[in-house]
Design a protein around this motif. Structure first.
Motif, PDB file in Angstrom:
ATOM      1  N   LEU A  30       0.791  -1.191   0.119  1.00  0.00           N
ATOM      2  CA  LEU A  30       0.168  -0.018   0.103  1.00  0.00           C
ATOM      3  C   LEU A  30       0.897   1.318   0.009  1.00  0.00           C
ATOM      4  N   ILE A  31       0.691   2.175  -0.876  1.00  0.00           N
ATOM      5  CA  ILE A  31       1.137   3.355  -0.683  1.00  0.00           C
ATOM      6  C   ILE A  31       0.244   4.398  -0.602  1.00  0.00           C
ATOM      7  N   LYS A  32       0.751   5.301   0.549  1.00  0.00           N
ATOM      8  CA  LYS A  32       0.040   6.434   0.977  1.00  0.00           C
ATOM      9  C   LYS A  32       0.763   7.737   0.837  1.00  0.00           C
ATOM     10  N   ILE A  33      -0.064   8.651  -0.041  1.00  0.00           N
ATOM     11  CA  ILE A  33       0.416   9.919  -0.061  1.00  0.00           C
ATOM     12  C   ILE A  33      -0.195  10.876   0.379  1.00  0.00           C
ATOM     13  N   VAL A  34       0.489  11.966   1.094  1.00  0.00           N
ATOM     14  CA  VAL A  34      -0.180  12.860   2.032  1.00  0.00           C
ATOM     15  C   VAL A  34       0.265  14.243   1.587  1.00  0.00           C
ATOM     16  N   THR A  35      -0.364  15.081   0.998  1.00  0.00           N
ATOM     17  CA  THR A  35       0.313  16.543   0.777  1.00  0.00           C
ATOM     18  C   THR A  35      -0.482  17.446   1.566  1.00  0.00           C
ATOM     19  N   PHE A  36       0.633  18.120   2.261  1.00  0.00           N
ATOM     20  CA  PHE A  36       0.585  19.265   3.282  1.00  0.00           C
ATOM     21  C   PHE A  36       0.686  20.581   2.919  1.00  0.00           C
ATOM     22  N   TYR A  37      -0.228  21.385   3.221  1.00  0.00           N
ATOM     23  CA  TYR A  37      -0.206  22.989   2.842  1.00  0.00           C
ATOM     24  C   TYR A  37       0.066  23.452   4.401  1.00  0.00           C
ATOM     25  N   VAL A  38       1.555  24.203   4.405  1.00  0.00           N
ATOM     26  CA  VAL A  38       1.767  24.856   5.711  1.00  0.00           C
ATOM     27  C   VAL A  38       2.127  26.221   5.597  1.00  0.00           C
ATOM     28  N   LYS A  39       1.605  26.636   6.564  1.00  0.00           N
ATOM     29  CA  LYS A  39       1.859  28.109   6.876  1.00  0.00           C
ATOM     30  C   LYS A  39       3.218  28.714   6.746  1.00  0.00           C
ATOM     31  N   GLU A  40       3.590  29.502   5.813  1.00  0.00           N
ATOM     32  CA  GLU A  40       4.722  30.076   5.492  1.00  0.00           C
ATOM     33  C   GLU A  40       5.634  30.374   6.745  1.00  0.00           C
ATOM     34  N   SER A  41       5.031  31.038   7.670  1.00  0.00           N
ATOM     35  CA  SER A  41       5.918  31.189   9.109  1.00  0.00           C
ATOM     36  C   SER A  41       6.227  29.941   9.800  1.00  0.00           C
TER      37      SER A  41
END
Length: 98
Positions: free
Chosen positions: A2-13
């Protein structure tokens, strides 16, 4: 597999803190039984966007990872750093889906 791909959008700070926390999580995660690969990437064109690419040898291994102390601690640390919810998907080898 199983391959899990998680994308995170992080606050610049919070990018630096997110990277530091995720490196620690990765270091611990790759030592778990059932994890074949646990890679962490930063987007070349958007420094606040990240991907975790996780390869597990079973559903049980994936489920057990979410129960570990290091995952729970990491999740608690990084959740406030997120600018928006993550995108996640689990993939299987295409031959298994036929």
């Amino acid at each position: 597999m199983l391959i899990k791909i998680v994308t995170f959008y992080v606050k610049e700070s919070d990018v630096k803190a997110f990277i530091e926390a995720t490196r620690i999580n990765r270091k611990n995660s790759i030592q778990e039984e059932g994890i074949e690969s646990f890679d962490f990437f930063q987007c070349k064109d958007d420094s606040s966007k990240f991907v975790l690419y996780e390869v597990y040898n079973s559903q049980q291994a994936m489920d057990e990872h979410l129960k570990t102390a290091h995952f729970k601690a990491w999740n608690e640390i990084v959740t406030p750093y997120l600018a928006k919810p993550t995108d996640r998907a689990v993939y299987i080898p295409a031959a298994e889906s036929i």
